[in-house]
Design a protein around this motif. Structure first.
Motif, PDB file in Angstrom:
ATOM      1  N   ALA A  99     -44.856  46.162  64.984  1.00 38.68           N
ATOM      2  CA  ALA A  99     -43.526  46.662  64.618  1.00 38.68           C
ATOM      3  C   ALA A  99     -43.493  48.159  64.387  1.00 38.68           C
ATOM      4  O   ALA A  99     -42.418  48.758  64.332  1.00 38.68           O
ATOM      5  N   ASP A 100     -44.657  48.793  64.235  1.00 35.20           N
ATOM      6  CA  ASP A 100     -44.684  50.227  63.975  1.00 35.20           C
ATOM      7  C   ASP A 100     -44.843  51.052  65.243  1.00 35.20           C
ATOM      8  O   ASP A 100     -44.838  52.283  65.190  1.00 35.20           O
ATOM      9  N   ARG A 101     -44.997  50.382  66.383  1.00 33.41           N
ATOM     10  CA  ARG A 101     -45.127  51.092  67.661  1.00 33.41           C
ATOM     11  C   ARG A 101     -43.792  51.034  68.405  1.00 33.41           C
ATOM     12  O   ARG A 101     -42.924  50.208  68.118  1.00 33.41           O
ATOM     13  N   PRO A 102     -43.578  51.922  69.402  1.00 32.39           N
ATOM     14  CA  PRO A 102     -42.299  51.943  70.126  1.00 32.39           C
ATOM     15  C   PRO A 102     -41.980  50.605  70.789  1.00 32.39           C
ATOM     16  O   PRO A 102     -42.853  49.957  71.364  1.00 32.39           O
ATOM     17  N   VAL A 103     -40.707  50.208  70.672  1.00 31.16           N
ATOM     18  CA  VAL A 103     -40.239  48.933  71.221  1.00 31.16           C
ATOM     19  C   VAL A 103     -38.987  49.185  72.056  1.00 31.16           C
ATOM     20  O   VAL A 103     -38.159  50.028  71.703  1.00 31.16           O
ATOM     21  N   VAL A 104     -38.859  48.449  73.162  1.00 30.92           N
ATOM     22  CA  VAL A 104     -37.641  48.458  73.978  1.00 30.92           C
ATOM     23  C   VAL A 104     -37.097  47.032  74.017  1.00 30.92           C
ATOM     24  O   VAL A 104     -37.841  46.091  74.327  1.00 30.92           O
ATOM     25  N   TYR A 105     -35.812  46.888  73.710  1.00 25.21           N
ATOM     26  CA  TYR A 105     -35.149  45.584  73.767  1.00 25.21           C
ATOM     27  C   TYR A 105     -34.262  45.520  75.007  1.00 25.21           C
ATOM     28  O   TYR A 105     -33.603  46.516  75.351  1.00 25.21           O
ATOM     29  N   TYR A 106     -34.225  44.355  75.663  1.00 26.16           N
ATOM     30  CA  TYR A 106     -33.299  44.198  76.786  1.00 26.16           C
ATOM     31  C   TYR A 106     -32.775  42.771  76.847  1.00 26.16           C
ATOM     32  O   TYR A 106     -33.358  41.842  76.297  1.00 26.16           O
ATOM     33  N   CYS A 107     -31.629  42.610  77.513  1.00 24.32           N
ATOM     34  CA  CYS A 107     -31.073  41.288  77.812  1.00 24.32           C
ATOM     35  C   CYS A 107     -30.476  41.377  79.209  1.00 24.32           C
ATOM     36  O   CYS A 107     -31.029  42.059  80.073  1.00 24.32           O
ATOM     37  N   ALA A 108     -29.356  40.724  79.433  1.00 28.00           N
ATOM     38  CA  ALA A 108     -28.741  40.818  80.755  1.00 28.00           C
ATOM     39  C   ALA A 108     -28.046  42.158  80.942  1.00 28.00           C
ATOM     40  O   ALA A 108     -28.133  42.775  82.007  1.00 28.00           O
ATOM     41  N   GLY A 109     -27.342  42.613  79.885  1.00 27.69           N
ATOM     42  CA  GLY A 109     -26.574  43.847  80.032  1.00 27.69           C
ATOM     43  C   GLY A 109     -26.458  44.672  78.766  1.00 27.69           C
ATOM     44  O   GLY A 109     -25.493  45.418  78.614  1.00 27.69           O
ATOM     45  N   GLY A 110     -27.397  44.539  77.848  1.00 33.21           N
ATOM     46  CA  GLY A 110     -27.449  45.449  76.707  1.00 33.21           C
ATOM     47  C   GLY A 110     -26.658  45.043  75.486  1.00 33.21           C
ATOM     48  O   GLY A 110     -26.594  45.822  74.527  1.00 33.21           O
ATOM     49  N   ILE A 111     -26.052  43.846  75.480  1.00 34.44           N
ATOM     50  CA  ILE A 111     -25.252  43.446  74.310  1.00 34.44           C
ATOM     51  C   ILE A 111     -26.120  42.711  73.286  1.00 34.44           C
ATOM     52  O   ILE A 111     -26.239  43.134  72.132  1.00 34.44           O
ATOM     53  N   ARG A 112     -26.750  41.617  73.704  1.00 29.98           N
ATOM     54  CA  ARG A 112     -27.621  40.886  72.778  1.00 29.98           C
ATOM     55  C   ARG A 112     -28.794  41.748  72.334  1.00 29.98           C
ATOM     56  O   ARG A 112     -29.223  41.699  71.170  1.00 29.98           O
ATOM     57  N   SER A 113     -29.325  42.534  73.248  1.00 31.53           N
ATOM     58  CA  SER A 113     -30.450  43.415  72.892  1.00 31.53           C
ATOM     59  C   SER A 113     -30.025  44.482  71.900  1.00 31.53           C
ATOM     60  O   SER A 113     -30.824  44.904  71.049  1.00 31.53           O
ATOM     61  N   ALA A 114     -28.767  44.915  71.972  1.00 31.42           N
ATOM     62  CA  ALA A 114     -28.277  45.897  70.992  1.00 31.42           C
ATOM     63  C   ALA A 114     -28.258  45.285  69.601  1.00 31.42           C
ATOM     64  O   ALA A 114     -28.593  45.950  68.614  1.00 31.42           O
ATOM     65  N   TYR A 115     -27.884  44.011  69.514  1.00 26.56           N
ATOM     66  CA  TYR A 115     -27.899  43.342  68.214  1.00 26.56           C
ATOM     67  C   TYR A 115     -29.325  43.286  67.662  1.00 26.56           C
ATOM     68  O   TYR A 115     -29.583  43.625  66.504  1.00 26.56           O
ATOM     69  N   ALA A 116     -30.270  42.845  68.501  1.00 32.44           N
ATOM     70  CA  ALA A 116     -31.663  42.767  68.052  1.00 32.44           C
ATOM     71  C   ALA A 116     -32.170  44.141  67.633  1.00 32.44           C
ATOM     72  O   ALA A 116     -32.886  44.280  66.631  1.00 32.44           O
ATOM     73  N   LEU A 117     -31.791  45.165  68.381  1.00 29.98           N
ATOM     74  CA  LEU A 117     -32.207  46.529  68.048  1.00 29.98           C
ATOM     75  C   LEU A 117     -31.685  46.955  66.684  1.00 29.98           C
ATOM     76  O   LEU A 117     -32.411  47.552  65.878  1.00 29.98           O
ATOM     77  N   MET A 118     -30.419  46.644  66.381  1.00 32.71           N
ATOM     78  CA  MET A 118     -29.855  47.071  65.109  1.00 32.71           C
ATOM     79  C   MET A 118     -30.483  46.309  63.939  1.00 32.71           C
ATOM     80  O   MET A 118     -30.634  46.860  62.845  1.00 32.71           O
ATOM     81  N   VAL A 119     -30.878  45.054  64.144  1.00 41.75           N
ATOM     82  CA  VAL A 119     -31.614  44.337  63.105  1.00 41.75           C
ATOM     83  C   VAL A 119     -32.979  44.996  62.901  1.00 41.75           C
ATOM     84  O   VAL A 119     -33.462  45.129  61.774  1.00 41.75           O
ATOM     85  N   HIS A 120     -33.594  45.408  63.997  1.00 44.87           N
ATOM     86  CA  HIS A 120     -34.847  46.178  63.940  1.00 44.87           C
ATOM     87  C   HIS A 120     -34.646  47.445  63.111  1.00 44.87           C
ATOM     88  O   HIS A 120     -35.478  47.790  62.263  1.00 44.87           O
ATOM     89  N   GLU A 121     -33.532  48.136  63.328  1.00 45.66           N
ATOM     90  CA  GLU A 121     -33.216  49.352  62.575  1.00 45.66           C
ATOM     91  C   GLU A 121     -33.023  49.030  61.094  1.00 45.66           C
ATOM     92  O   GLU A 121     -33.494  49.761  60.220  1.00 45.66           O
ATOM     93  N   LEU A 122     -32.306  47.949  60.797  1.00 53.19           N
ATOM     94  CA  LEU A 122     -32.079  47.564  59.408  1.00 53.19           C
ATOM     95  C   LEU A 122     -33.399  47.284  58.692  1.00 53.19           C
ATOM     96  O   LEU A 122     -33.515  47.510  57.484  1.00 53.19           O
ATOM     97  N   ALA A 123     -34.381  46.800  59.427  1.00 52.95           N
ATOM     98  CA  ALA A 123     -35.676  46.475  58.834  1.00 52.95           C
ATOM     99  C   ALA A 123     -36.526  47.712  58.591  1.00 52.95           C
ATOM    100  O   ALA A 123     -37.593  47.616  57.979  1.00 52.95           O
ATOM    101  N   GLY A 124     -36.069  48.880  59.077  1.00 53.95           N
ATOM    102  CA  GLY A 124     -36.813  50.115  58.860  1.00 53.95           C
ATOM    103  C   GLY A 124     -38.126  50.163  59.617  1.00 53.95           C
ATOM    104  O   GLY A 124     -39.096  50.777  59.157  1.00 53.95           O
ATOM    105  N   LEU A 125     -38.171  49.536  60.797  1.00 55.18           N
ATOM    106  CA  LEU A 125     -39.410  49.483  61.571  1.00 55.18           C
ATOM    107  C   LEU A 125     -39.560  50.723  62.447  1.00 55.18           C
ATOM    108  O   LEU A 125     -38.792  51.669  62.339  1.00 55.18           O
ATOM    109  N   GLY A 126     -40.569  50.705  63.304  1.00 58.49           N
ATOM    110  CA  GLY A 126     -40.863  51.856  64.149  1.00 58.49           C
ATOM    111  C   GLY A 126     -39.769  52.126  65.168  1.00 58.49           C
ATOM    112  O   GLY A 126     -38.764  51.421  65.244  1.00 58.49           O
ATOM    113  N   PRO A 127     -39.950  53.173  66.007  1.00 53.36           N
ATOM    114  CA  PRO A 127     -38.912  53.575  66.966  1.00 53.36           C
ATOM    115  C   PRO A 127     -38.598  52.470  67.969  1.00 53.36           C
ATOM    116  O   PRO A 127     -39.488  51.767  68.442  1.00 53.36           O
TER     117      PRO A 127
END
Length: 657
Positions: free
Chosen positions: A613-641
């Motif tokens: 979780a402390d290393r760079p992560v890229v999230y994807y789905c079909a078109g960036g909607i579900r992955s955006a949600y996962a990314l923002m939860v990642h941000e809320l958790a205060g994890l890596g980039p």
């Protein structure tokens, strides 16, 4: 009886198991009375080693005990015994200890002592990181009556102290104290309550005073404001009556009235951050946070701990008293710019550079001592890592800090009119019933098929800015987004990500639990079409390209970043990006209200799937909607980039046929 003697051994004999402290504390309600715990705990047992780390060490148990027993001291002694026995599990505290190591490293420390310096300002770690300009203003204000005031940028190593790492704490703080005494320093002015506790307890040779007491005694001129506030006394300061009074004196001088919460002063509550409980028991930490937010009742909360302000802010409107001194209007409106995440490290480095250039000193140093847990190799690794982080952040050409977090439905209801609310569900769901005043902002209406035939592509920034402006939103407007996570495919996360990507400068919050939590709380809905009737604003976007990743960049990053596929199992069977890990997006929320996972749960989810979780992560789905949600939860958790591949599998497969 325990096989180990406790420094608070009187708990086992003096505690009458009356239960008063148990009724006040979720930790004790779960584990039993201090008397029972003192008698049964054995730090050598791996299955018991976690127990004392669920206590926030806040001391409320001592404050309410009719026998004057101090259970918090017992649990600190238990932590120390666990560390000594070798059963302390440090993996959960890696981020916290890295933060501490940075704070005591040569890169981040600086001691600037002017000629004749006998008093220093010790701002701690959190205030310079979150509020560097405010730190400088405080320093300048204090120097008005103390021209030879020195500045010390360092960490008091309170995290190691609270984790029971006594050897490391004693070595690090002892070396700092010895240096200050050798330089003739007599008085330490602190801004952080934790630093105040550490210096007061472990440096009796020094006079220790908070800057709030100094300013209150000096009758400093305070900019006037109007209204009523409430005060959160940090739990570490519960016995500091002089500090309590000084802060309230400053608020009164600013023309503000104070409505005291049921728990204040000597019986104050923990904000939830105390004792690093959030690292291993986020539910227990959250119980304190929720109780404090409920007692605040939606009132603007003023505190004098930067950590408390950051922790409470997403749950109830909270400002630091220093914000109020220098920016009263913004503080009361919740619009003070406060940095978070990696930006705080950059702020501390820039503050150090500015002080070194502007403050005339007779002696100075950067700390190279590493203590009991240090060594040349550890120091070198830390410096290289910090330098790399700095280089990356400087390359982001001055991107402003994000102000993103969660908000509870009751908090939003009490603050109606302060925040603009965006509904991330499909427009038909919005029409069927929405939070009063909410504007519809669904991905279905603000994405398009681009010239290459790729669907779900975000509108151009100028068009999005125009749409937001037509809703009465500019780049500094406080915004709350909500949805119905699974039904809207994470539309609230996508809406929050869009604002962050546009460079939104105002606070952005996701409603915790979305529309489900709102209705479960018995709060009203408005049905039918509701048109915004206010004026149009100009939204000035400053797109942050680092929030997204292009296909070309992703191709170059294969093998160097963790790529997480948030689509369904069946979608993945039809094709995937090479090297990606499958974690469906609906794993990032939980419960009937679809609340985002707690930080520790996100870490565990990623770890179970082999993702650091402390290393760079890229999230994807079909078109960036579900992955955006996962990314923002990642941000809320205060994890890596982390970044969102907005093009998603739709773009990838068109370019890799």
């Amino acid at each position: 009886m325990s096989h180990f003697p406790w420094s608070a051994g009187d708990v086992a004999t003096r505690c009458t198991a009356c239960g008063i402290c148990v009724t006040e504390c979720a930790f004790l309600r779960e584990h039993g009375t201090p008397k029972a715990l003192a008698a049964s705990f054995d730090p050598r047992r791996q299955d018991q080693s976690h127990l004392p780390f669920g206590c926030s060490l806040c001391g409320l148990c001592r404050a309410v005990c009719p026998e004057g027993v101090d259970p918090a001291a017992l649990f600190l002694a238990m932590r120390r015994a666990t560390a000594d026995a070798g059963t302390l599990q440090l993996s959960s505290y890696r981020g916290l200890l890295s933060y501490e190591r940075a704070g005591t490293s040569r890169l981040f420390t600086w001691y600037g002592l002017p000629d004749g310096c006998r008093t220093i300002f010790f701002p701690g770690c959190a205030l310079p990181g979150t509020r560097p300009r405010t730190t400088l203003k405080l320093f300048d204000l204090l120097r008005g009556s103390e021209p030879s005031l020195g500045m010390v940028l360092d960490c008091c190593t309170k995290p190691s102290h609270d984790l029971g790492r006594s050897g490391h704490f004693t070595a690090m703080f002892g070396e700092m104290k010895a240096y200050l005494l050798a330089q003739g320093v007599k008085t330490v002015q602190v801004a952080c309550p934790n630093c105040h506790e550490v210096f007061s307890r472990y440096a009796p040779e020094l006079e220790v005073v908070t800057v709030y007491e100094v300013l209150a005694r000096a009758g400093v001129s305070v900019r006037q404001a109007e209204g009523a506030v409430t005060v959160h006394d940090p739990c570490i300061s519960r016995d500091s009556a002089g500090v309590h009074a000084a802060v309230r004196t400053l608020l009164g001088a600013a023309g503000l009235s104070v409505r005291e919460m049921p728990h204040h002063g000597v019986r104050t509550l923990c904000c939830g951050e105390g004792g690093a409980v959030r690292c291993t028991a986020p539910r227990l930490a959250g119980a304190w946070t929720s109780l404090r937010a409920a007692e605040a009742g939606g009132s603007t909360t003023i505190t004098y701990c930067a950590g408390c302000a950051s922790y409470l802010g997403p749950h109830t409107p909270t400002s630091h008293v220093a914000d109020l001194l220098f920016e009263p209007e913004a503080a009361l409106a919740g619009r003070v710019k406060v940095a978070s995440g990696p930006r705080t490290y950059l702020n501390r480095l820039l503050l150090k550079r500015r002080l070194r250039r502007s403050l005339p000193v007779a002696s100075s140093r950067e700390r190279t001592f590493r203590g009991a847990a240090g060594g040349r190799r550890a120091a070198l690794v830390l410096l290289m890592l910090a330098a790399a982080v700095l280089a990356v952040m400087l390359a982001v050409s001055g991107a402003s800090a994000r102000d993103f977090g969660l908000m509870e439905p009751q908090t939003l209801a009490r603050a109606a009119g302060t925040w603009v609310v965006l509904d991330g569900r499909p427009r038909s769901d919005w029409q069927a019933g929405h939070i009063p005043g909410a504007r519809s902002f669904s991905w279905e209406n603000y994405t398009r098929t681009d010239d290459n035939g790729v669907p779900y592509k975000l509108w151009p920034p100028r068009d999005l800015a125009r749409a937001l402006g037509s809703m009465g939103i500019d780049e500094r407007t406080p915004v709350v987004v909500y949805g119905d996570a699974d039904k809207s495919w994470g539309g609230e996360g996508w809406a929050a990500w869009v604002l962050v990507r546009l460079g939104h400068k105002g606070p952005v919050r996701m409603l915790n639990g979305g529309i489900q939590a709102w209705t479960a709380a018995g709060l009203p809905l408005t049905r039918g079409h509701e048109r915004y009737s206010g004026g149009t604003l100009t939204y000035r976007s400053a797109v942050r390209p680092e929030e997204d990743i292009t296909t070309a960049e992703l191709e170059r990053s294969l093998g160097t970043v963790a790529i997480i596929d948030t689509r369904s199992f069946f979608e993945r069977l039809a094709g995937r990006i090479p090297g990606s890990v499958h974690i469906p997006w609906n794993k990032f929320f939980t419960g009937k209200e679809r609340r985002p996972l707690a930080p520790a749960e996100v870490r565990r989810l990623l770890a179970r799937n082999g993702v650091d979780a402390d290393r760079p992560v890229v999230y994807y789905c079909a078109g960036g909607i579900r992955s955006a949600y996962a990314l923002m939860v990642h941000e809320l958790a205060g994890l890596g980039p982390a970044r969102n591949y907005e093009g998603g599998m739709e773009e990838w497969k068109r370019l890799h046929r």
